[in-house]
Design a protein around this motif. Structure first.
Motif, PDB file in Angstrom:
ATOM      1  N   LEU A 103       0.830  -1.196   0.000  1.00  0.00           N
ATOM      2  CA  LEU A 103       0.000   0.000   0.000  1.00  0.00           C
ATOM      3  C   LEU A 103       0.864   1.246   0.000  1.00  0.00           C
ATOM      4  O   LEU A 103       0.598   2.206  -0.744  1.00  0.00           O
ATOM      5  CB  LEU A 103      -0.934   0.008   1.210  1.00  0.00           C
ATOM      6  CG  LEU A 103      -1.789   1.279   1.361  1.00  0.00           C
ATOM      7  CD1 LEU A 103      -2.755   1.431   0.196  1.00  0.00           C
ATOM      8  CD2 LEU A 103      -2.548   1.262   2.681  1.00  0.00           C
ATOM      9  N   ALA A 104       1.904   1.257   0.818  1.00  0.00           N
ATOM     10  CA  ALA A 104       2.786   2.427   0.886  1.00  0.00           C
ATOM     11  C   ALA A 104       3.422   2.708  -0.466  1.00  0.00           C
ATOM     12  O   ALA A 104       3.547   3.875  -0.878  1.00  0.00           O
ATOM     13  CB  ALA A 104       3.866   2.205   1.949  1.00  0.00           C
ATOM     14  N   GLN A 105       3.815   1.658  -1.198  1.00  0.00           N
ATOM     15  CA  GLN A 105       4.385   1.837  -2.531  1.00  0.00           C
ATOM     16  C   GLN A 105       3.371   2.462  -3.470  1.00  0.00           C
ATOM     17  O   GLN A 105       3.686   3.388  -4.235  1.00  0.00           O
ATOM     18  CB  GLN A 105       4.849   0.485  -3.080  1.00  0.00           C
ATOM     19  CG  GLN A 105       6.035  -0.117  -2.361  1.00  0.00           C
ATOM     20  CD  GLN A 105       6.337  -1.525  -2.860  1.00  0.00           C
ATOM     21  OE1 GLN A 105       5.583  -2.083  -3.667  1.00  0.00           O
ATOM     22  NE2 GLN A 105       7.421  -2.100  -2.387  1.00  0.00           N
ATOM     23  N   THR A 106       2.154   1.969  -3.416  1.00  0.00           N
ATOM     24  CA  THR A 106       1.102   2.486  -4.288  1.00  0.00           C
ATOM     25  C   THR A 106       0.790   3.941  -3.977  1.00  0.00           C
ATOM     26  O   THR A 106       0.628   4.763  -4.893  1.00  0.00           O
ATOM     27  CB  THR A 106      -0.171   1.631  -4.139  1.00  0.00           C
ATOM     28  OG1 THR A 106       0.111   0.312  -4.604  1.00  0.00           O
ATOM     29  CG2 THR A 106      -1.323   2.210  -4.938  1.00  0.00           C
ATOM     30  N   LEU A 107       0.703   4.275  -2.704  1.00  0.00           N
ATOM     31  CA  LEU A 107       0.408   5.657  -2.325  1.00  0.00           C
ATOM     32  C   LEU A 107       1.520   6.598  -2.760  1.00  0.00           C
ATOM     33  O   LEU A 107       1.262   7.731  -3.194  1.00  0.00           O
ATOM     34  CB  LEU A 107       0.200   5.755  -0.810  1.00  0.00           C
ATOM     35  CG  LEU A 107      -0.983   4.970  -0.232  1.00  0.00           C
ATOM     36  CD1 LEU A 107      -1.155   5.274   1.251  1.00  0.00           C
ATOM     37  CD2 LEU A 107      -2.272   5.262  -0.998  1.00  0.00           C
ATOM     38  N   ALA A 108       2.767   6.140  -2.662  1.00  0.00           N
ATOM     39  CA  ALA A 108       3.896   6.966  -3.090  1.00  0.00           C
ATOM     40  C   ALA A 108       3.830   7.216  -4.598  1.00  0.00           C
ATOM     41  O   ALA A 108       4.062   8.339  -5.077  1.00  0.00           O
ATOM     42  CB  ALA A 108       5.214   6.297  -2.712  1.00  0.00           C
ATOM     43  N   ARG A 109       3.498   6.171  -5.362  1.00  0.00           N
ATOM     44  CA  ARG A 109       3.389   6.330  -6.815  1.00  0.00           C
ATOM     45  C   ARG A 109       2.240   7.270  -7.166  1.00  0.00           C
ATOM     46  O   ARG A 109       2.365   8.142  -8.038  1.00  0.00           O
ATOM     47  CB  ARG A 109       3.165   4.973  -7.476  1.00  0.00           C
ATOM     48  CG  ARG A 109       4.367   4.043  -7.410  1.00  0.00           C
ATOM     49  CD  ARG A 109       4.085   2.759  -8.166  1.00  0.00           C
ATOM     50  NE  ARG A 109       5.138   1.781  -7.942  1.00  0.00           N
ATOM     51  CZ  ARG A 109       4.939   0.557  -7.502  1.00  0.00           C
ATOM     52  NH1 ARG A 109       3.711   0.145  -7.230  1.00  0.00           N
ATOM     53  NH2 ARG A 109       5.940  -0.277  -7.337  1.00  0.00           N
ATOM     54  N   ALA A 110       1.110   7.093  -6.501  1.00  0.00           N
ATOM     55  CA  ALA A 110      -0.047   7.938  -6.783  1.00  0.00           C
ATOM     56  C   ALA A 110       0.272   9.401  -6.479  1.00  0.00           C
ATOM     57  O   ALA A 110      -0.083  10.295  -7.254  1.00  0.00           O
ATOM     58  CB  ALA A 110      -1.243   7.474  -5.962  1.00  0.00           C
ATOM     59  N   SER A 111       0.953   9.620  -5.381  1.00  0.00           N
ATOM     60  CA  SER A 111       1.314  10.989  -5.007  1.00  0.00           C
ATOM     61  C   SER A 111       2.223  11.617  -6.053  1.00  0.00           C
ATOM     62  O   SER A 111       2.052  12.783  -6.435  1.00  0.00           O
ATOM     63  CB  SER A 111       2.010  10.983  -3.638  1.00  0.00           C
ATOM     64  OG  SER A 111       2.376  12.289  -3.264  1.00  0.00           O
ATOM     65  N   SER A 112       3.192  10.846  -6.550  1.00  0.00           N
ATOM     66  CA  SER A 112       4.130  11.384  -7.535  1.00  0.00           C
ATOM     67  C   SER A 112       3.451  11.668  -8.865  1.00  0.00           C
ATOM     68  O   SER A 112       3.906  12.514  -9.641  1.00  0.00           O
ATOM     69  CB  SER A 112       5.295  10.420  -7.740  1.00  0.00           C
ATOM     70  OG  SER A 112       4.883   9.249  -8.411  1.00  0.00           O
ATOM     71  N   MET A 113       2.348  10.964  -9.152  1.00  0.00           N
ATOM     72  CA  MET A 113       1.661  11.139 -10.428  1.00  0.00           C
ATOM     73  C   MET A 113       0.671  12.293 -10.423  1.00  0.00           C
ATOM     74  O   MET A 113       0.201  12.719 -11.480  1.00  0.00           O
ATOM     75  CB  MET A 113       0.955   9.841 -10.816  1.00  0.00           C
ATOM     76  CG  MET A 113       1.917   8.709 -11.146  1.00  0.00           C
ATOM     77  SD  MET A 113       1.049   7.172 -11.550  1.00  0.00           S
ATOM     78  CE  MET A 113       0.407   7.584 -13.177  1.00  0.00           C
ATOM     79  N   LEU A 114       0.362  12.827  -9.256  1.00  0.00           N
ATOM     80  CA  LEU A 114      -0.626  13.904  -9.193  1.00  0.00           C
ATOM     81  C   LEU A 114      -0.177  15.132  -9.976  1.00  0.00           C
ATOM     82  O   LEU A 114      -0.999  15.831 -10.572  1.00  0.00           O
ATOM     83  CB  LEU A 114      -0.903  14.279  -7.734  1.00  0.00           C
ATOM     84  CG  LEU A 114      -1.745  13.268  -6.951  1.00  0.00           C
ATOM     85  CD1 LEU A 114      -1.855  13.687  -5.493  1.00  0.00           C
ATOM     86  CD2 LEU A 114      -3.121  13.106  -7.569  1.00  0.00           C
ATOM     87  N   ALA A 115       1.122  15.371  -9.999  1.00  0.00           N
ATOM     88  CA  ALA A 115       1.628  16.538 -10.723  1.00  0.00           C
ATOM     89  C   ALA A 115       1.414  16.417 -12.226  1.00  0.00           C
ATOM     90  O   ALA A 115       1.424  17.418 -12.940  1.00  0.00           O
ATOM     91  CB  ALA A 115       3.114  16.724 -10.429  1.00  0.00           C
TER      92      ALA A 115
END
Length: 260
Positions: free
Chosen positions: A115-127
């Motif tokens: 989950l932490a990996q997924t959240l980190a990826r999602a956060s980086s993609m918001l930009a």
């Protein structure tokens, strides 16, 4: 790139109560994330979006009525769609299809690390939502639902804070790097999250040929085959690269060189 302001607003869409609860409790451990809504259907999610759009949508794939894929297609048509994370109990082969198109996912049941990996990826993609993400999402959803008989003409590659669409015509060869493949282009190498074996099923065999368990090569790049030892071979490419050829594939390589 400016640092994103928190919180990151999320929505969970899952027809099963345990699935929604699991994500609610899991996200509670990440204070920078705010769960706006838990929806049991695509219709409910659509109504929620009209009231309060979110940054990231966690979509179950298999739901009665409208599937998560169908809802994702609808969201992808928005000017600024949310980052999509599929939550699925699909078999591994289907999940690899998501990876090939840079669509993120959580495979049920998931642990805190995943989950932490997924959240980190999602956060980086918001930009990316203001630019390339909407188009990449639309292309990826189209590709994921393309009949299995069709082959890729481009590969969507995701890395931290960036997303890129690589044309198959620009790839000279692919090499295995564990659970990743290296895409060898004219002047650079791009790392893509997928296995070489899975990529072999997505590429047209009339264009790319397997020459080794670790290499897929563009047929037009093949130039010269030479023996390097007892049962070992090396293939020289037109761009000057050399790749190993195993005895299992050497006859096929010779046939291509004979016809070229």
């Amino acid at each position: 790139m400016t640092e994103r302001q928190v919180p990151i607003r999320a929505m969970v869409v899952d027809d099963e109560t345990p699935g929604r609860l699991n994500l609610r409790y899991a996200l509670a451990g990440f204070p920078e994330w705010q769960l706006l809504a838990e929806c049991s259907s695509a219709e409910q999610a659509r109504a929620q979006w009209a009231v309060s759009p979110c940054d990231v949508a966690f979509l179950d794939i298999q739901m009665p009525g409208e599937s998560g894929l169908k809802l994702a297609r609808e969201l992808s048509a928005l000017a600024h769609p949310p980052v999509i994370v599929f939550v699925t109990a699909y078999e591994r082969y289907a999940v690899e299809a998501f990876e090939a198109h840079a669509l993120d996912y959580l495979l049920k049941p998931f642990d805190d690390e995943r989950l932490a990996q997924t959240l980190a990826r999602a956060s980086s993609m918001l930009a990316l939502r203001q630019g390339s993400y909407a188009e990449v999402l639309r292309r990826s959803l189209e590709a994921i639902e393309t009949p299995a008989s069709s082959y890729l003409d481009r590969i969507t590659v995701r890395s931290v804070g960036a997303i890129e669409s690589v044309d198959l015509g620009d790839i000279h060869f692919l090499s295995a790097s564990g659970n990743y493949v290296s895409l060898h282009l004219e002047h650079r190498i791009v790392l893509h999250r997928a296995t070489l074996s899975h990529m072999a099923t997505l590429l047209d065999p009339r264009t790319f040929i397997r020459v080794h368990r670790s290499y897929l090569v563009r047929r037009q790049q093949m130039q010269q085959l030479r023996v390097t030892g007892d049962g070992t071979y090396a293939l020289t490419l037109r761009n000057g690269s050399q790749v190993a050829v195993s005895s299992r594939y050497v006859d096929a390589v010779r046939a291509v060189l004979t016809l070229s």
